[in-house]
Design a protein around this motif. Structure first.
Motif, PDB file in Angstrom:
ATOM      1  N   TRP A  20      -7.202   2.282  -0.747  1.00 46.88           N
ATOM      2  CA  TRP A  20      -7.487   1.716   0.565  1.00 46.88           C
ATOM      3  C   TRP A  20      -8.572   2.335   1.574  1.00 46.88           C
ATOM      4  O   TRP A  20      -9.407   1.891   2.143  1.00 46.88           O
ATOM      5  CB  TRP A  20      -6.105   1.311   1.478  1.00 46.88           C
ATOM      6  CG  TRP A  20      -6.711   0.736   2.652  1.00 46.88           C
ATOM      7  CD1 TRP A  20      -6.678  -0.575   3.176  1.00 46.88           C
ATOM      8  CD2 TRP A  20      -6.922   1.342   3.790  1.00 46.88           C
ATOM      9  NE1 TRP A  20      -6.806  -0.854   4.467  1.00 46.88           N
ATOM     10  CE2 TRP A  20      -7.091   0.344   5.006  1.00 46.88           C
ATOM     11  CE3 TRP A  20      -7.163   2.632   4.423  1.00 46.88           C
ATOM     12  CZ2 TRP A  20      -7.464   0.266   6.294  1.00 46.88           C
ATOM     13  CZ3 TRP A  20      -7.811   2.961   5.785  1.00 46.88           C
ATOM     14  CH2 TRP A  20      -7.817   1.748   6.573  1.00 46.88           C
ATOM     15  N   ASP A  21      -8.610   3.699   1.347  1.00 46.84           N
ATOM     16  CA  ASP A  21      -9.445   4.555   1.952  1.00 46.84           C
ATOM     17  C   ASP A  21     -10.668   4.467   1.441  1.00 46.84           C
ATOM     18  O   ASP A  21     -11.836   4.437   2.345  1.00 46.84           O
ATOM     19  CB  ASP A  21      -8.924   6.105   1.877  1.00 46.84           C
ATOM     20  CG  ASP A  21      -7.914   6.587   2.750  1.00 46.84           C
ATOM     21  OD1 ASP A  21      -7.554   5.694   3.779  1.00 46.84           O
ATOM     22  OD2 ASP A  21      -7.124   7.438   2.308  1.00 46.84           O
ATOM     23  N   ALA A  22     -10.741   3.993  -0.028  1.00 46.89           N
ATOM     24  CA  ALA A  22     -12.302   4.171  -0.469  1.00 46.89           C
ATOM     25  C   ALA A  22     -12.938   2.758   0.108  1.00 46.89           C
ATOM     26  O   ALA A  22     -14.243   2.672   0.066  1.00 46.89           O
ATOM     27  CB  ALA A  22     -12.070   4.222  -2.127  1.00 46.89           C
ATOM     28  N   ALA A  23     -12.014   1.795   0.225  1.00 43.63           N
ATOM     29  CA  ALA A  23     -12.556   0.324   0.635  1.00 43.63           C
ATOM     30  C   ALA A  23     -11.641  -0.290   1.605  1.00 43.63           C
ATOM     31  O   ALA A  23     -10.789  -1.291   1.023  1.00 43.63           O
ATOM     32  CB  ALA A  23     -12.799  -0.679  -0.944  1.00 43.63           C
ATOM     33  N   PRO A  24     -11.594   0.255   2.753  1.00 47.66           N
ATOM     34  CA  PRO A  24     -10.691  -0.485   3.524  1.00 47.66           C
ATOM     35  C   PRO A  24     -10.867  -2.020   3.676  1.00 47.66           C
ATOM     36  O   PRO A  24     -11.927  -2.540   3.945  1.00 47.66           O
ATOM     37  CB  PRO A  24     -11.172   0.266   4.961  1.00 47.66           C
ATOM     38  CG  PRO A  24     -11.986   1.447   4.617  1.00 47.66           C
ATOM     39  CD  PRO A  24     -12.750   0.818   3.438  1.00 47.66           C
ATOM     40  N   MET A  55      -2.597   3.000  11.564  1.00 45.80           N
ATOM     41  CA  MET A  55      -2.407   1.672  11.342  1.00 45.80           C
ATOM     42  C   MET A  55      -3.252   0.741  12.221  1.00 45.80           C
ATOM     43  O   MET A  55      -3.397  -0.477  11.923  1.00 45.80           O
ATOM     44  CB  MET A  55      -1.081   1.290  11.683  1.00 45.80           C
ATOM     45  CG  MET A  55      -0.054   1.702  10.638  1.00 45.80           C
ATOM     46  SD  MET A  55      -0.377   1.386   8.865  1.00 45.80           S
ATOM     47  CE  MET A  55      -0.047  -0.446   9.092  1.00 45.80           C
ATOM     48  N   SER A  56      -3.895   1.268  13.312  1.00 43.40           N
ATOM     49  CA  SER A  56      -4.674   0.370  14.137  1.00 43.40           C
ATOM     50  C   SER A  56      -6.032   0.228  13.269  1.00 43.40           C
ATOM     51  O   SER A  56      -6.879  -0.515  13.636  1.00 43.40           O
ATOM     52  CB  SER A  56      -4.953   1.241  15.306  1.00 43.40           C
ATOM     53  OG  SER A  56      -5.645   2.676  15.013  1.00 43.40           O
ATOM     54  N   CYS A  57      -6.074   1.091  12.273  1.00 46.12           N
ATOM     55  CA  CYS A  57      -7.498   0.694  11.191  1.00 46.12           C
ATOM     56  C   CYS A  57      -6.875  -0.270  10.010  1.00 46.12           C
ATOM     57  O   CYS A  57      -7.993  -1.073   9.691  1.00 46.12           O
ATOM     58  CB  CYS A  57      -8.180   1.991  10.756  1.00 46.12           C
ATOM     59  SG  CYS A  57      -8.508   3.295  12.106  1.00 46.12           S
ATOM     60  N   VAL A  58      -5.865  -0.215   9.832  1.00 45.04           N
ATOM     61  CA  VAL A  58      -5.351  -1.338   8.845  1.00 45.04           C
ATOM     62  C   VAL A  58      -5.187  -2.487   9.192  1.00 45.04           C
ATOM     63  O   VAL A  58      -5.577  -3.509   8.641  1.00 45.04           O
ATOM     64  CB  VAL A  58      -3.826  -0.800   8.325  1.00 45.04           C
ATOM     65  CG1 VAL A  58      -3.283  -1.705   7.320  1.00 45.04           C
ATOM     66  CG2 VAL A  58      -4.357   0.725   7.430  1.00 45.04           C
ATOM     67  N   LEU A  59      -4.883  -2.807  10.668  1.00 44.61           N
ATOM     68  CA  LEU A  59      -4.948  -3.988  11.215  1.00 44.61           C
ATOM     69  C   LEU A  59      -5.865  -4.361  11.750  1.00 44.61           C
ATOM     70  O   LEU A  59      -6.794  -3.524  12.235  1.00 44.61           O
ATOM     71  CB  LEU A  59      -3.666  -4.084  12.098  1.00 44.61           C
ATOM     72  CG  LEU A  59      -2.288  -3.738  11.674  1.00 44.61           C
ATOM     73  CD1 LEU A  59      -1.281  -3.194  12.758  1.00 44.61           C
ATOM     74  CD2 LEU A  59      -1.802  -5.340  11.225  1.00 44.61           C
ATOM     75  N   ILE A  78       0.940  -1.229   0.022  1.00 41.88           N
ATOM     76  CA  ILE A  78      -0.061   0.129   0.144  1.00 41.88           C
ATOM     77  C   ILE A  78       0.760   1.087  -0.092  1.00 41.88           C
ATOM     78  O   ILE A  78       1.567   1.506   0.885  1.00 41.88           O
ATOM     79  CB  ILE A  78      -0.861   0.101   1.122  1.00 41.88           C
ATOM     80  CG1 ILE A  78      -1.639  -1.109   1.354  1.00 41.88           C
ATOM     81  CG2 ILE A  78      -1.824   1.318   1.043  1.00 41.88           C
ATOM     82  CD1 ILE A  78      -2.472  -1.332   2.477  1.00 41.88           C
ATOM     83  N   ASP A  79       0.699   2.183  -1.058  1.00 40.94           N
ATOM     84  CA  ASP A  79       1.688   3.206  -1.062  1.00 40.94           C
ATOM     85  C   ASP A  79       0.776   4.230  -1.770  1.00 40.94           C
ATOM     86  O   ASP A  79      -0.246   3.983  -2.639  1.00 40.94           O
ATOM     87  CB  ASP A  79       2.866   2.809  -2.091  1.00 40.94           C
ATOM     88  CG  ASP A  79       3.920   3.901  -1.887  1.00 40.94           C
ATOM     89  OD1 ASP A  79       3.850   4.831  -0.802  1.00 40.94           O
ATOM     90  OD2 ASP A  79       5.029   3.631  -2.257  1.00 40.94           O
ATOM     91  N   TYR A  80       1.367   5.521  -1.651  1.00 38.84           N
ATOM     92  CA  TYR A  80       0.714   6.685  -2.187  1.00 38.84           C
ATOM     93  C   TYR A  80       0.803   6.538  -3.933  1.00 38.84           C
ATOM     94  O   TYR A  80      -0.241   6.826  -4.433  1.00 38.84           O
ATOM     95  CB  TYR A  80       1.397   7.957  -1.939  1.00 38.84           C
ATOM     96  CG  TYR A  80       1.026   8.549  -0.534  1.00 38.84           C
ATOM     97  CD1 TYR A  80       0.008   9.428  -0.057  1.00 38.84           C
ATOM     98  CD2 TYR A  80       1.957   8.326   0.297  1.00 38.84           C
ATOM     99  CE1 TYR A  80      -0.382   9.522   0.937  1.00 38.84           C
ATOM    100  CE2 TYR A  80       1.751   8.777   1.759  1.00 38.84           C
ATOM    101  CZ  TYR A  80       0.331   9.197   2.247  1.00 38.84           C
ATOM    102  OH  TYR A  80       0.394   9.892   3.252  1.00 38.84           O
ATOM    103  N   HIS A  81       1.639   5.956  -4.281  1.00 34.82           N
ATOM    104  CA  HIS A  81       1.929   5.401  -5.825  1.00 34.82           C
ATOM    105  C   HIS A  81       2.350   4.176  -5.925  1.00 34.82           C
ATOM    106  O   HIS A  81       3.047   3.668  -5.591  1.00 34.82           O
ATOM    107  CB  HIS A  81       3.208   6.429  -6.340  1.00 34.82           C
ATOM    108  CG  HIS A  81       2.879   8.012  -6.611  1.00 34.82           C
ATOM    109  ND1 HIS A  81       2.120   8.358  -7.718  1.00 34.82           N
ATOM    110  CD2 HIS A  81       2.786   8.829  -5.540  1.00 34.82           C
ATOM    111  CE1 HIS A  81       2.050   9.841  -7.196  1.00 34.82           C
ATOM    112  NE2 HIS A  81       2.440   9.926  -6.096  1.00 34.82           N
TER     113      HIS A  81
END
Length: 289
Positions: A133-137, A173-177, A113-116
């Motif tokens: 990722w923001d659009a579909a976590p 990252m607490s939302c990514v995990l 997952i990266d900006y580009h």
């Protein structure tokens, strides 16, 4: 605008109006090392099967990859806190090094997952942008971040100036995990310092703030680690980056992580900007370009 490099939009000097915020009211040291690498016009990055297979061979032989310390430490972390059979995210990437480590240690899926978004030519690796990722976590069992969050908010990559950009990036990252998931976090460690606009270096002042959203399980490094965490001066360098193994769960109490560092490496008073400190024994004498 104050200190702006007109050719590329980066900020060459720390704005006077933000100095107190960046330095925690003068507690953190300041050094300078300027680079401007905005993402605008960023060259497309392609990760190939050949690159990954070459890395897998080096890993099997125990050899270093690009981030020499962090890669070797990550081998230890993956063995001690396995991610085999789990979904793993790699946060930020310029080369498929930690993607290769993810694959080698038998993750179920590896997603950068990266900006580009890099273009992956290998079916073992998926990629997505932060906007995607923001659009579909999607939540992962584990995540790897190496030499990434210490740059947030310094403007080196054309990002907005934000004195707490690093803290916000780690908190996200607490939302990514998934709850209870593991974050393998690697950032420069020595006496606390802002190296403008290159990176931050974390010591006993800033580090507990960075780790605060998580529970610290362990720190993976080598015989330099105690010296670093007790505040030697690395100059402008961010060359030494251990692996902080963190569980996505609140600390049992607000000082748990700081006490865990004391337990692992001995109690050490935080060094303020004006406090003298010995030079780190492994600090390079020349600044890389």
């Amino acid at each position: 605008a104050e200190g702006v490099d007109g050719s590329q939009g980066c900020v060459r000097t720390m704005p006077a109006s933000l100095v107190d915020s960046y330095t925690q009211d003068g507690k953190l040291g300041v050094d300078s090392w300027y680079k401007c690498q905005p993402f605008q016009g960023h060259t497309e990055t392609v990760y190939t099967t050949q690159q990954i297979d070459d890395n897998l061979l080096r890993i099997a032989l125990g050899k270093k990859l690009y981030y020499k310390y962090a890669a070797l430490f990550m081998y230890k972390a993956a063995a001690a806190f396995p991610w085999a059979g789990k979904d793993v995210a790699i946060m930020g990437s310029q080369r498929p090094n930690f993607e290769s480590i993810c694959i080698y240690y038998n993750a179920s899926t590896c997603t950068t997952i990266d900006y580009h978004k890099p273009i992956s030519k290998d079916s073992r690796l998926q990629t997505m942008t932060i906007d995607e990722w923001d659009a579909a976590p999607r939540r992962f069992d584990a995540a790897i971040s190496v030499s990434s969050f210490e740059h947030d908010g310094l403007g080196r990559y054309g990002d907005p100036l934000n004195p707490d950009g690093d803290l916000g990036a780690v908190a996200k990252m607490s939302c990514v995990l998934k709850p209870g998931g593991i974050l393998y976090l690697s950032v420069p460690v020595a006496k606390d310092k802002i190296v403008w606009n290159m990176h931050r270096v974390y010591g006993r002042l800033r580090l507990p703030k960075l780790l605060a959203p998580f529970t610290l399980l362990d720190v993976i490094g080598d015989n330099q680690l105690k010296e670093r965490l007790n505040g030697c001066d690395s100059g402008a360098h961010g060359d030494y980056q251990p692996i902080f193994v963190l569980r996505n769960a609140p600390q049992p109490h607000p000082y748990f992580n700081a006490e865990r560092l004391d337990e692992l490496f001995g109690a050490s008073e935080p060094l303020l900007a004006d406090d003298s400190a010995p030079q780190c024994s492994s600090t390079p004498t020349l600044r890389p370009t």
